[in-house]
Design a protein around this motif. Structure first.
Motif, short mmCIF file in Angstrom:
data_model
loop_
_atom_site.label_atom_id
_atom_site.label_comp_id
_atom_site.label_asym_id
_atom_site.label_seq_id
_atom_site.Cartn_x
_atom_site.Cartn_y
_atom_site.Cartn_z
N CYS A 112 0.60 -1.19 0.16
CA CYS A 112 -0.02 -0.10 -0.07
C CYS A 112 0.85 1.19 -0.16
O CYS A 112 1.87 1.22 0.73
CB CYS A 112 -0.77 -0.04 1.22
N THR A 113 0.43 2.21 -0.60
CA THR A 113 1.02 3.69 -0.77
C THR A 113 -0.03 4.66 -0.95
O THR A 113 -0.85 4.41 -1.65
CB THR A 113 2.26 3.62 -1.70
N PRO A 114 0.27 5.63 -0.64
CA PRO A 114 -0.55 6.79 -0.90
C PRO A 114 -0.69 7.24 -2.45
O PRO A 114 0.16 7.21 -2.91
CB PRO A 114 -0.37 8.06 0.01
N SER A 115 -2.00 7.46 -2.76
CA SER A 115 -2.19 7.76 -4.26
C SER A 115 -1.81 9.07 -4.60
O SER A 115 -1.75 9.93 -3.82
CB SER A 115 -3.50 7.69 -4.61
N LEU A 116 -1.13 9.37 -5.82
CA LEU A 116 -0.80 10.53 -6.47
C LEU A 116 -1.88 11.40 -6.57
O LEU A 116 -1.73 12.66 -6.90
CB LEU A 116 -0.08 10.26 -7.61
N ASP A 117 -3.15 11.06 -6.31
CA ASP A 117 -4.24 11.93 -6.36
C ASP A 117 -4.31 12.85 -5.26
O ASP A 117 -5.05 13.96 -5.35
CB ASP A 117 -5.47 10.96 -6.18
N GLY A 118 -3.60 12.54 -4.16
CA GLY A 118 -3.39 13.42 -3.13
C GLY A 118 -2.19 14.20 -3.29
O GLY A 118 -1.76 14.20 -4.19
N PRO A 119 -1.92 15.14 -2.04
CA PRO A 119 -0.46 15.80 -2.29
C PRO A 119 0.57 15.23 -1.94
O PRO A 119 1.19 15.06 -0.78
CB PRO A 119 -0.99 17.01 -1.19
N VAL A 120 0.86 14.12 -3.04
CA VAL A 120 2.19 13.35 -2.74
C VAL A 120 3.06 13.40 -4.08
O VAL A 120 2.54 13.56 -5.27
CB VAL A 120 1.56 11.86 -2.85
N LEU A 121 4.25 13.83 -3.76
CA LEU A 121 5.18 14.05 -4.88
C LEU A 121 5.69 12.56 -5.52
O LEU A 121 5.84 11.28 -4.82
CB LEU A 121 6.64 14.41 -4.30
N GLU B 102 7.03 -8.87 -9.52
CA GLU B 102 6.94 -9.94 -8.66
C GLU B 102 5.86 -10.35 -8.51
O GLU B 102 5.66 -11.30 -7.83
CB GLU B 102 7.86 -9.42 -7.37
N GLY B 103 4.72 -9.92 -9.27
CA GLY B 103 3.28 -10.38 -8.94
C GLY B 103 2.70 -9.91 -7.63
O GLY B 103 1.87 -10.65 -7.12
N ILE B 104 3.29 -8.69 -6.95
CA ILE B 104 2.92 -8.37 -5.81
C ILE B 104 1.60 -7.28 -5.90
O ILE B 104 2.05 -6.30 -6.58
CB ILE B 104 4.01 -7.69 -4.81
N PRO B 105 0.56 -7.48 -5.58
CA PRO B 105 -0.47 -6.40 -5.80
C PRO B 105 -0.31 -5.12 -5.11
O PRO B 105 0.50 -5.06 -3.96
CB PRO B 105 -1.74 -7.22 -5.11
N VAL B 106 -0.43 -3.84 -5.71
CA VAL B 106 -0.21 -2.64 -5.34
C VAL B 106 -1.65 -2.00 -4.87
O VAL B 106 -2.39 -2.01 -6.03
CB VAL B 106 0.79 -1.88 -6.11
N ASN B 107 -1.73 -1.20 -4.02
CA ASN B 107 -2.87 -0.60 -3.68
C ASN B 107 -2.52 0.97 -3.35
O ASN B 107 -1.87 1.26 -2.35
CB ASN B 107 -3.67 -1.10 -2.42
N GLU B 108 -2.54 1.86 -4.56
CA GLU B 108 -2.51 3.12 -4.45
C GLU B 108 -3.52 3.75 -4.00
O GLU B 108 -4.77 4.02 -4.68
CB GLU B 108 -2.03 3.73 -5.65
N GLY B 109 -3.85 4.18 -2.91
CA GLY B 109 -5.20 4.63 -2.41
C GLY B 109 -5.25 5.52 -1.05
O GLY B 109 -4.27 6.38 -1.16
N SER B 110 -6.13 5.92 -0.52
CA SER B 110 -6.41 6.62 0.79
C SER B 110 -6.44 5.98 1.90
O SER B 110 -7.24 5.04 2.27
CB SER B 110 -7.51 7.50 0.47
N PHE B 111 -5.42 6.23 2.94
CA PHE B 111 -5.15 5.62 3.99
C PHE B 111 -5.16 6.42 5.44
O PHE B 111 -4.88 7.56 5.34
CB PHE B 111 -3.83 4.64 3.87
#
Length: 310
Positions: free
Chosen positions: A203-212, A227-236
């Protein structure tokens, strides 16, 4: 006295003589863009991505500096050679230059271009990280500037937001600040992007937010896909990070740095953090050091004999 040289407006000059005008808009107003880069084996890591982000930063503040990517790359290479550096930290800054002393910038731009370098350890496999331990994170009261106020994609000399966040760490002596957006959701570190594992995905904060849009962030997401690892770019939320199975932070110089704790709560590294570190190092080894520390099957030489802890 240092015998190091910096590149200032097209010329190599001794560090002690590397100056800019007090009327430069970069000094007066923070009216400038920059990139922090890392050189491995004499070449800049992901130059094309850094150059594109620099161009986006300049466009975001309407800075038409007129310098091509090739010219900037040439100046960086010249600076590294002049300092006999193959593994180095590189900072490239472009200001709007000297203009009449008023807030509104003029249309004619004579940019100030400065390239600073300093040595770093060799990268790649079996390299010594520039950090001495996993990172401790502390949530701060300083909120990330909203994108509507200052475009998040613009990496500018106006860094007071991050400075104020880092000043809050004097109480806890943590390594990095966790910054939230105006709604209280995770944004990023003062100088890093945040990643954590929740049991289902990276998981990592989405670039839709104030993220460089970090270059190392992009590299980690690419590794996850490989590597076949799912990524969740979202709001946390902050609780999502505090309750994570493992976490790490990324930036150009730290690369992939494991997180030990968040607000005093143990998080620790883990198998995915170790995987990302190893694959990242292997990529650097292949691309910049001709794979000299990799075994024939592409794994780290001697990996079976090493401790898996980060």
């Amino acid at each position: 006295m240092s015998d190091r040289q910096y590149h200032v407006d097209g010329d190599l000059v001794p560090v002690d003589e590397a100056t800019v005008s007090v009327r430069d808009r970069g000094f007066m107003y923070g009216d400038a863009v920059f990139e922090t880069l890392r050189a491995y084996g004499g070449e800049v890591f992901r130059w094309a991505a850094h150059a594109e982000r620099l161009a986006n930063s300049a466009a975001a503040i309407s800075l038409d500096h007129g310098l091509t990517h090739d010219e900037l790359q040439r100046r960086i290479a010249e600076t590294l050679r002049a300092n006999d550096l193959r593994d180095a930290y590189v900072k490239l800054s472009i200001t709007r230059g000297v203009q009449p002393g008023k807030l509104t910038p003029g249309t004619d731009v004579d940019p100030t271009v400065v390239i600073q370098v300093k040595p770093l350890p060799r990268g790649g496999v079996a390299a010594d990280p520039i950090w001495d331990a996993p990172a401790t994170l502390q949530t701060v009261k300083t909120r990330r500037i909203p994108d509507a106020a200052l475009p998040s994609r613009a990496k500018t000399h106006n860094y007071l937001n991050g400075i104020l966040a880092r000043l809050e760490l004097r109480v806890s002596d943590a390594d990095e600040a966790v910054m939230l957006d105006g709604d209280g959701h995770l944004a990023e570190g003062a100088t890093s992007n945040l990643f954590f594992v929740d049991g289902e995905a990276l998981c990592t904060p989405s670039l839709d937010g104030p993220v460089l849009p970090g270059i190392t962030r992009e590299e980690v997401i690419d590794i996850a896909g490989e590597e076949g690892i799912p990524v969740n770019e979202g709001s946390f939320t902050l609780d999502d990070l505090r309750g994570a199975e493992e976490a790490f932070v990324t930036n150009t110089t730290w690369e992939v740095r494991p997180v030990e704790s968040v607000d005093g709560i143990d998080v620790g590294g883990g198998p995915l953090t170790t995987l990302f570190q190893r694959v990242y190092d292997a990529r650097v080894e292949r691309e910049f050091y001709d794979g000299e520390r990799l075994s024939d099957d592409g794994e780290r030489a001697g990996a079976a004999d090493e401790d898996d802890t980060a």
